[in-house]
Design an enzyme around this catalytic site. Structure first.
Site, PDB file in Angstrom:
ATOM      1  N   THR A 109       0.825  -1.209   0.000  1.00 14.60           N
ATOM      2  CA  THR A 109       0.000   0.000   0.000  1.00 14.60           C
ATOM      3  C   THR A 109       0.862   1.263   0.000  1.00 14.60           C
ATOM      4  OG1 THR A 109      -1.551  -1.226   1.400  1.00 14.60           O
ATOM      5  CG2 THR A 109      -1.924   1.134   1.164  1.00 14.60           C
ATOM      6  N   ASP A 292       3.394 -13.654   2.311  1.00 16.50           N
ATOM      7  CA  ASP A 292       3.037 -12.246   2.558  1.00 16.50           C
ATOM      8  C   ASP A 292       3.761 -11.743   3.810  1.00 16.50           C
ATOM      9  OD1 ASP A 292       1.839  -9.839   1.945  1.00 16.50           O
ATOM     10  OD2 ASP A 292      -0.111 -10.349   2.792  1.00 16.50           O
ATOM     11  N   SER A 296       1.241  -6.262   6.339  1.00 21.22           N
ATOM     12  CA  SER A 296       0.226  -6.001   7.353  1.00 21.22           C
ATOM     13  C   SER A 296      -1.011  -6.853   7.098  1.00 21.22           C
ATOM     14  CB  SER A 296      -0.174  -4.517   7.340  1.00 21.22           C
ATOM     15  OG  SER A 296      -0.768  -4.185   6.098  1.00 21.22           O
TER      16      SER A 296
END
EC number: 3.4.19.-
Length: 389
Positions: A109, A292, A296
């Site tokens: 992100t 991953d 987060s």
């Protein structure tokens, strides 16, 4: 664990193990390593006296190709809840302790306080510590941030860059790219990779939005882009998305990547996801798993407001993979494809990684009878040894 550049790493290394899965089981029990590659496989390999040889006696362990994690936030992910929610960087020890010899770094992100330059620096730092490390250029948003100002130049001129990712689709955190924008960045990645002799995959983050895999289905249906150019990940985010991923894999003979969520929540664990995809008829070689790691795991309310988050770890990846073997979902030789052999093919590294074969990189994980990593070798150097922990 030996430091890079030491005298020891220039020796021949002979691993004497109990069994070898390459990923198929071999009759050999010895692996001879020279100059970072596998030089010979056999039984009771005899080395002339006086040769600079290091012998690793591990007759109680199983040798397999070191694992490959194609989705790791090596610089840390997060940031959705402000600067105080940025995740930490991962260490080489954390990676190697799970039997992982190769990682591919991603941004997420946050491509504002973190950048492709930060990611490249971290990847090169991991390489200096003995890891095999690569990266994707870009991040969630479109147009993707790059190092050179151009996707094709990034792929063509920077050796560590092997593709584009992770581009977010069907997610409220994505930049809501139009179909023509998706087609353009995939095409640019393909051309840049061709110029460099790379696979140049496009690694797509799937959110839980209602469009699901539709943008990728349209991409493969309406353009000439081949299916092996595109890898959707997080497809086990919820049951409906996983069913759609099964249809997608079967319709296009495409690969899909499931994420080893530490807390699957409304989704499915990677164990359950792999099991379900296999039940649907998806071939095991079309399924990969990734962690991953250090990304987060944010929680949002129905309006998209941030509620809190956890930090992903890579322990779940190995635990779920072990369970797949222990419970007989796949035999060891096929299960290795999920985190090694098939991942190498997906990434275009299959000519040097993902197999224990003469001429391949000497990336070897030594597992005990419970499939727990005990030692990890990358290019013939031991970068993790549980006994020295």
């Amino acid at each position: 664990m030996m430091p890079a550049g030491s005298q020891q790493e220039r020796l021949l290394t002979l691993l004497r193990v109990g069994s070898i899965f390459a990923p198929e089981p071999l009759e050999a029990t010895d692996i001879l390593i020279a100059d970072g590659r596998i030089a010979a496989l056999g039984r009771d390999i005899d080395i002339p006296a006086g040769w600079p040889l290091q012998v690793v006696e591990a007759r109680h362990l199983i040798a397999v190709p070191a694992f490959i994690d194609q989705h790791v936030h090596v610089t840390g992910g997060g940031g959705e809840g402000g600067c105080g929610t940025r995740c930490p960087e991962i260490t080489a020890y954390e990676i190697a302790s799970m039997g992982i010899g190769t990682v591919v770094g991603v941004l997420g992100t946050d491509s504002i306080s973190r950048s492709p330059a930060d990611l490249l620096a971290k990847v090169r730092g991991l390489k200096a510590e003995g890891m095999s490390a690569y990266m994707y250029t870009g991040a969630y948003r479109v147009p993707p941030p790059t190092l050179t100002g151009d996707l094709q130049r990034d792929l063509a001129w920077i050796p560590e860059i092997i593709g584009l990712g992770e581009i977010a689709i069907s997610d409220h955190r994505s930049s809501q790219p139009r179909q023509d924008e998706i087609e353009r960045i995939v095409s640019d990645t393909r051309i840049g990779a061709m110029l460099a002799g790379k696979r140049g995959i496009c690694h797509f983050h799937l959110g839980d939005g209602k469009r699901g895999l539709e943008p990728l289905r349209r991409l493969l249906s309406e353009t000439e882009i081949p299916a092996d150019q595109v890898i959707p990940t997080h497809v086990n985010r919820h049951t409906a998305l996983l069913e759609e991923a099964a249809d997608y894999a079967l319709a296009f003979n495409a690969s899909v990547d499931v994420t080893a969520f530490e807390d699957a929540g409304d989704g499915l664990s990677s164990f359950d996801a792999v099991s379900r995809l296999l039940e649907r008829g998806v071939l095991s070689e079309r399924i990969t798993m990734s962690s991953d790691c250090n990304g987060s795991l944010p929680e949002f309310d129905t309006q998209g407001a941030y509620l809190g988050m956890k930090v992903a770890r890579n322990t779940t990846l190995i635990a779920d993979w072990q369970r797949i073997v222990r419970e007989g979902v796949l035999p060891l030789e096929l299960a290795l494809g999920l985190i090694s052999t098939s991942v190498a093919r997906v990434l275009g590294l299959h000519d040097k990684k993902g197999r224990l074969a003469i001429g391949f990189d000497a990336d070897v994980a030594l597992l005990n009878s419970e499939l727990q990593p005990q030692q990890t070798f990358v290019a013939g150097n031991c970068i993790f040894d549980v006994s020295s922990g």
